[in-house]
Structure formats: C-alpha cells, structure tokens
Design an enzyme around this catalytic site. Structure first.
Site, PDB file in Angstrom:
ATOM      1  N   ASP A   1       3.823  -0.164   7.630  1.00  0.00           N
ATOM      2  CA  ASP A   1       3.810  -1.145   8.983  1.00  0.00           C
ATOM      3  C   ASP A   1       5.387  -1.138   9.512  1.00  0.00           C
ATOM      4  O   ASP A   1       5.265  -1.810  10.625  1.00  0.00           O
ATOM      5  CB  ASP A   1       3.504  -2.395   8.433  1.00  0.00           C
TER       6      ASP A   1
ATOM      7  N   ALA B   1      -3.646   0.227   6.202  1.00  0.00           N
ATOM      8  CA  ALA B   1      -3.371   0.437   5.106  1.00  0.00           C
ATOM      9  C   ALA B   1      -3.469   2.041   4.954  1.00  0.00           C
ATOM     10  O   ALA B   1      -2.552   2.754   3.955  1.00  0.00           O
ATOM     11  CB  ALA B   1      -4.462  -0.176   3.935  1.00  0.00           C
TER      12      ALA B   1
ATOM     13  N   VAL C   1      15.528  -7.217  -1.419  1.00  0.00           N
ATOM     14  CA  VAL C   1      16.405  -6.600  -0.946  1.00  0.00           C
ATOM     15  C   VAL C   1      16.886  -7.177   0.650  1.00  0.00           C
ATOM     16  O   VAL C   1      15.936  -7.650   1.394  1.00  0.00           O
ATOM     17  CB  VAL C   1      15.714  -4.944  -0.632  1.00  0.00           C
TER      18      VAL C   1
ATOM     19  N   PHE D   1       0.869  -1.160   0.219  1.00  0.00           N
ATOM     20  CA  PHE D   1      -0.207   0.026   0.096  1.00  0.00           C
ATOM     21  C   PHE D   1       0.928   1.349  -0.120  1.00  0.00           C
ATOM     22  O   PHE D   1       0.590   2.161  -0.824  1.00  0.00           O
ATOM     23  CB  PHE D   1      -0.865   0.015   1.145  1.00  0.00           C
TER      24      PHE D   1
ATOM     25  N   GLU E   1     -12.181 -11.214  11.722  1.00  0.00           N
ATOM     26  CA  GLU E   1     -12.833 -11.561  10.412  1.00  0.00           C
ATOM     27  C   GLU E   1     -12.506 -13.124  10.026  1.00  0.00           C
ATOM     28  O   GLU E   1     -13.475 -13.637   9.424  1.00  0.00           O
ATOM     29  CB  GLU E   1     -11.889 -10.709   9.359  1.00  0.00           C
TER      30      GLU E   1
HETATM   31  C1  LIG Z   1      -4.695 -10.642   6.871  1.00  0.00           C
HETATM   32  C2  LIG Z   1      -4.680  -9.002   6.920  1.00  0.00           C
HETATM   33  C3  LIG Z   1      -5.879  -8.315   7.025  1.00  0.00           C
HETATM   34  C4  LIG Z   1      -5.864  -6.837   7.070  1.00  0.00           C
HETATM   35  N1  LIG Z   1      -6.880  -6.145   6.845  1.00  0.00           N
HETATM   36  C5  LIG Z   1      -6.763  -4.769   6.878  1.00  0.00           C
HETATM   37  C6  LIG Z   1      -7.966  -3.942   6.845  1.00  0.00           C
HETATM   38  O1  LIG Z   1      -9.170  -4.592   6.905  1.00  0.00           O
HETATM   39  N2  LIG Z   1      -7.956  -2.662   6.960  1.00  0.00           N
HETATM   40  C7  LIG Z   1      -6.649  -1.966   6.756  1.00  0.00           C
HETATM   41  O2  LIG Z   1      -6.472  -0.836   6.600  1.00  0.00           O
HETATM   42  N3  LIG Z   1      -5.390  -2.539   6.990  1.00  0.00           N
HETATM   43  C8  LIG Z   1      -5.666  -4.098   7.095  1.00  0.00           C
HETATM   44  N4  LIG Z   1      -4.491  -4.888   7.201  1.00  0.00           N
HETATM   45  C9  LIG Z   1      -3.132  -4.133   7.300  1.00  0.00           C
HETATM   46  C10 LIG Z   1      -2.756  -3.495   6.077  1.00  0.00           C
HETATM   47  O3  LIG Z   1      -2.677  -4.645   4.890  1.00  0.00           O
HETATM   48  C11 LIG Z   1      -1.333  -3.008   6.140  1.00  0.00           C
HETATM   49  O4  LIG Z   1      -1.187  -1.905   7.266  1.00  0.00           O
HETATM   50  C12 LIG Z   1      -0.551  -2.438   4.819  1.00  0.00           C
HETATM   51  O5  LIG Z   1      -0.528  -3.636   3.956  1.00  0.00           O
HETATM   52  C13 LIG Z   1       1.029  -2.034   5.323  1.00  0.00           C
HETATM   53  O6  LIG Z   1       1.353  -1.421   4.056  1.00  0.00           O
HETATM   54  P1  LIG Z   1       2.854  -1.520   3.592  1.00  0.00           P
HETATM   55  O7  LIG Z   1       3.097  -0.871   2.253  1.00  0.00           O
HETATM   56  O8  LIG Z   1       3.577  -0.905   4.885  1.00  0.00           O
HETATM   57  O9  LIG Z   1       3.179  -2.991   3.626  1.00  0.00           O
HETATM   58  P2  LIG Z   1       2.512  -4.179   2.755  1.00  0.00           P
HETATM   59  O10 LIG Z   1       1.370  -3.672   2.072  1.00  0.00           O
HETATM   60  O11 LIG Z   1       2.678  -5.217   3.581  1.00  0.00           O
HETATM   61  O12 LIG Z   1       3.885  -4.023   1.446  1.00  0.00           O
HETATM   62  C14 LIG Z   1       4.998  -4.684   1.586  1.00  0.00           C
HETATM   63  C15 LIG Z   1       5.777  -5.155   0.312  1.00  0.00           C
HETATM   64  O13 LIG Z   1       7.029  -5.247   0.474  1.00  0.00           O
HETATM   65  C16 LIG Z   1       7.367  -6.104  -0.098  1.00  0.00           C
HETATM   66  N5  LIG Z   1       8.639  -6.722   0.476  1.00  0.00           N
HETATM   67  C17 LIG Z   1       8.735  -7.138   1.686  1.00  0.00           C
HETATM   68  N6  LIG Z   1      10.299  -7.494   2.063  1.00  0.00           N
HETATM   69  C18 LIG Z   1      10.735  -7.072   0.744  1.00  0.00           C
HETATM   70  C19 LIG Z   1      12.132  -7.321   0.435  1.00  0.00           C
HETATM   71  N7  LIG Z   1      13.294  -7.726   1.371  1.00  0.00           N
HETATM   72  N8  LIG Z   1      12.688  -6.883  -0.634  1.00  0.00           N
HETATM   73  C20 LIG Z   1      11.575  -6.508  -1.524  1.00  0.00           C
HETATM   74  N9  LIG Z   1      10.151  -6.286  -1.214  1.00  0.00           N
HETATM   75  C21 LIG Z   1       9.788  -6.697  -0.090  1.00  0.00           C
HETATM   76  C22 LIG Z   1       6.491  -7.240   0.167  1.00  0.00           C
HETATM   77  O14 LIG Z   1       6.157  -8.162  -1.091  1.00  0.00           O
HETATM   78  C23 LIG Z   1       5.139  -6.315  -0.196  1.00  0.00           C
HETATM   79  O15 LIG Z   1       4.754  -6.349  -1.463  1.00  0.00           O
HETATM   80  C24 LIG Z   1      -4.467  -6.310   7.000  1.00  0.00           C
HETATM   81  C25 LIG Z   1      -3.320  -6.960   7.045  1.00  0.00           C
HETATM   82  C26 LIG Z   1      -3.458  -8.410   7.030  1.00  0.00           C
HETATM   83  C27 LIG Z   1      -2.121  -9.135   6.924  1.00  0.00           C
END
Ligand SMILES: Cc1cc2nc3c(=O)[nH]c(=O)nc-3n(C[C@H](O)[C@H](O)[C@H](O)COP(=O)(O)OP(=O)(O)OC[C@H]3O[C@@H](n4cnc5c(N)ncnc54)[C@H](O)[C@@H]3O)c2cc1C
Length: 433
Positions: free
Chosen positions: A298, A314, A77, A12, A169
């Site tokens: 996150d 998100a 990475v 996200f 959920e």
């Molecule tokens: C089951 C579940 C349900 C959820 N429900 C909700 C909800 O209803 N509402 C809500 O707002 N939030 C919800 N969340 C939380 C939300 O999904 C996260 O807060 C959000 O995805 C965080 O975004 P981000 O960009 O920090 O990380 P992420 O969206 O997790 O993206 C991280 C990305 O980094 C990539 N990555 C990781 N490590 C590496 C690396 N070493 N090298 C290259 N790429 C890498 C991964 O493949 C991934 O694509 C939920 C989470 C889960 C697991």
C-alpha cells in the site's frame, strides 16, 4: 557473510517476503510496531460483532516459530538512514541492513482535516474495530433507554463515509445489525427507526468496478435498507454530526472509509512521492536512487502496462513481496544492471454486501448475489493465516448464516480508545450511569 535483510511491516507484503525467503541463505529481521499480523479484509466483521479480534490476527512470532532465518522484532521504525544503511526505531535503536524491504502499509487520509479523525474513526487496526463496535453497541443501548422517538433518532443513525469496498462492506454489515440481527433483543425501538447512510463524494460507489456491478451493489444495499448517497460530499464533521452540502446527519456512529495515505516512514526516504505520499518506485520495486531499498504494498505508487494505478489490495502487496524475495534468492538477477520488472497478475476483485450477497469481477466474469458471496467466503477463509483461525471463522460464519446471531457483542472499557469517554455523549453509558 550472509546478507542482512530487514523488513519493515508484518502485513501482507512483509509476511509474504519473509516466508518466500524460508530457504534462502539470508538473515531476516522483521520489524513491526504491533506483535500481530492483521487480516484487514475481515476487520469490519470485528467492528460489527461477527468475529473476535483473535479470529483475524495472529502473532507474528508464531508465524515464524519454525523459520530459523527470521528474527521478529517489536518496534516502530521512525526513520531510514539510507547512506548508513540503518533503520532507526522510536527508542533510538539502530538496525543495520544490506537490503531493506519497506512494507509499512497506509493509513486513512482525512485530506488535511485532522480534527475529523476523532469523530469519524477509520477502520485499520484492532483498536479501531473495537472502538467502532463499542460505539454501535452503546448507541443501541442508549436508544433503548430513551422513550421519545425524536431524541432516540440520533442513536439510531449510522453513517459510513466512503463508498469503496470497505465502506460498502461496513454499511451492509451495520444494516444487518441495525435492521435485523439484534432487533429482537431491543424492545424500545423498531428496525424501521434505524437509518444507515453510505456517503460517497464521487458519482458512484465501488468506483474501480464495472458500472453494472456498482449499480448491483446500490440495489443490494437498498434491499438491506442502506441509504446510498452518491455524488454527496461531506463538508465538515464534528462530534456526532456529519455536515453535507444540503444538510446535517446527527449520529455518534460515524465511520471513515474514504481514501488512504502512505505511512510516515515513506516520507523519510529519498524518493519522489505521489499526492497520497506513496513512493514512486522503479519497475523492480526499488528506489530509483537506492537499489538495495525496496518498497512494496500500500505504500507504493505503481502503474500497470495500461497506465492504471495498482489498487491498494492484499494480492498486490503479496505478489510484490514474492517478486522481491525471488530477486533476493537469485544473486545474479539481484546484481543485474537492469532487473526484470515486476508485473501484477490481476485475478479479480470482490466486495461483500451483508450476510449472503457480494459482487465480483473475476477477470471479466461479473458475478453478484449468493454465488459471488460463496466465492468471497471461500477465498477469505483460504487466505487467513493459521488452521485454527480458518476453522473458527468458518464455524462462526455458518452459525451466523443459519441463526442471524452475532456472538461478540461485548462492551468493554478500554482506556486507550482514541475517543475518551469524557468528550463523548456515550461516555455516561460507558461509565455505567
Ligand atoms: C478495512 C479494510 C478492508 C480491506 N479489505 C480488503 C479486501 O477485501 N481485499 C483486499 O485484497 N484488500 C483489502 N484491504 C487492503 C489490504 O488490507 C491492504 O492492501 C494490505 O494490507 C496491504 O499490505 P501491506 O503489506 O502493504 O500493508 P499492511 O498489511 O497494512 O501491513 C503494514 C504493517 O506495517 C506495520 N507498520 C506500519 N508502520 C510501521 C512502523 N513505522 N514501524 C514498524 N511497523 C510498522 C503495521 O503494524 C502493519 O503490520 C482492506 C484494508 C482495510 C483497512
């Protein structure tokens, strides 16, 4: 020379940052270890056979096919070398940057009990969701082949550990399967024999929500037949067994949804971290000692004006991505000695419970039941990326709403599963015995 912006992670936060830079005079390299952006909030629907993986995941290349300043790179990475301003990939490729945005998310926290992961998978990736789905379906098949109710019981027990939104959920959706959706297809046991447990160590589920909504969630889960055990700590997990302080639950269906820890990449940065390994960043989301390196989503520890930790959701990741992109679009703001701080605008939180119930807190307005669920559905459809996904999910939900049927009940053999069939009581069924 154009600024080289490297983004780690197509979740996200990373996707929002890159999209907001569409018209900026920068080169962007977006690196992800998978080739898709995953809509994690609907993962539990893949795990419970309501949606297919393709409904909630889109190829990252597809998202940016028309955005010419983005280069998408598949790679993991493993390290950030701050002084050299490069990131190192697992295959030792070095990718240089002028500005780095680390948006690599989090993973489940087993609080040091790494062995538990094998028996109680978390729900974070498509592979996790398919693994959990397969275990649920195999378990029901196994129960259908056994005649003794005592021997059947463990296959009809389902345990979700962690009473946050994901656990709530997941438990609600499993209860729908176990007590309603598929029951007409099995003749050798009845819905009353199935038990769905939601275990929460803290005093109440949905801890971040108002007390009244937590209680509503307990009531609604109860109506679905979920046994909610609050104030109950899990002391140990082994294959097909969850140990509590005062007993054991036997089940091959154990799902872990209790707490997250930041991705390992954060450990390679020159920054203080909290107990969950999240980077403690400056108010402008940059590292206190490296103002060209930002961490968002996150993977970050950041508090609001009242001193509360921002939730791992998100909207936080997306707003932080937008904030960093806006800084990059404004060279004067970027170069300023003191940058304007990031502020989170909390538009509310919601969690769904089963087929047509939810709880929601929209800026103090507390809703529960069908209306909250209708809002939850509209918001989740709107936030999905891609018209095809939105349309397909909408059609699936309508179908499911009116027919109670779950379409994606496939058991497939996937050798990369974390749980190998050989170690596993359900293995004989997987192998067709
Ligand atoms: C089951 C579940 C349900 C959820 N429900 C909700 C909800 O209803 N509402 C809500 O707002 N939030 C919800 N969340 C939380 C939300 O999904 C996260 O807060 C959000 O995805 C965080 O975004 P981000 O960009 O920090 O990380 P992420 O969206 O997790 O993206 C991280 C990305 O980094 C990539 N990555 C990781 N490590 C590496 C690396 N070493 N090298 C290259 N790429 C890498 C991964 O493949 C991934 O694509 C939920 C989470 C889960 C697991």
């Amino acid at each position: 020379m154009k600024r080289e912006v490297v983004i780690i992670g197509g979740g996200f936060g990373g996707i929002k940052t890159a999209k907001m830079l569409a018209k900026a005079d920068v080169n962007i390299t977006l690196i992800d270890k998978t080739n898709h952006h995953l809509f994690q909030p609907l993962l539990y629907q893949v795990a419970t056979a309501a949606l297919s993986p393709g409904d909630i995941a889109v190829p990252i290349r597809g998202i940016f096919s028309k955005q010419k300043n983005v280069k998408v790179m598949l790679g993991e990475v493993v390290e950030v070398l701050e002084e050299q301003k490069v990131v190192r990939l697992k295959d030792d490729r070095l990718i240089p940057f002028d500005t780095l945005v680390v948006a690599c998310g989090a993973k489940y926290n087993y609080f040091g009990n790494h062995a538990w992961e094998k028996h109680a998978p978390g729900l974070k990736t498509i592979s996790n969701a398919l693994n959990i789905r397969e275990r649920i379906l195999l378990s029901l098949e196994k129960a259908d082949q056994i005649d003794s109710p005592e021997e059947q019981q463990k296959y009809l027990n389902f345990v979700v550990i962690g009473g946050g939104p994901t656990g709530v959920e997941m438990a609600g959706a499993i209860a729908e399967i176990a007590k309603r959706n598929m029951m007409r297809d099995y003749t050798n046991f009845s819905p009353e024999q199935t038990h769905v447990y939601l275990i929460e160590a803290g005093p109440r589920i949905l801890n971040g929500y108002d007390d009244s909504l937590s209680q509503k969630a307990v009531d609604m889960l109860g109506e679905l037949g979920v046994e909610v055990l609050q104030g109950t700590a899990v002391t140990h997990i082994e294959q097909d067994k969850v140990f509590l302080e005062d007993g054991v639950i036997e089940s091959p269906n154990i799902v872990w949804a209790a707490g997250v820890v930041a991705n390992e990449v954060i450990g390679t940065l020159d920054v203080e971290t909290d107990r969950a390994g999240r980077a403690i960043v400056a108010p402008d989301m940059s590292l206190p000692r490296h103002r060209d390196i930002f961490v968002i989503g996150d993977a970050v520890h950041m508090k609001d004006d009242k001193g509360n930790l921002l939730p791992a959701v998100a909207p936080v990741a997306m707003q932080q991505g937008k904030y960093v992109a806006n800084l990059l679009k404004d060279p004067a703001a970027y170069a300023a000695a003191e940058r304007k701080p990031f502020r989170y605008l909390d538009k509310g939180s919601m969690a769904t419970i089963g087929r047509a119930r939810a709880v929601a807190d929209i800026r103090g307005l507390k809703l529960s039941g069908f209306l909250a669920w209708a809002m939850w559905s509209v918001i989740h459809i709107l936030f999905l990326i891609g018209f095809r996904n939105r349309l397909h999910v909408f059609v699936e939900w309508m179908w499911h709403y009116f027919t109670y049927k779950r379409g994606v009940r496939l058991i497939t053999e996937r050798p990369s599963d974390p749980v190998e069939p050989e170690d596993d009581v359900l293995g004989d069924l997987r192998k067709g015995a």
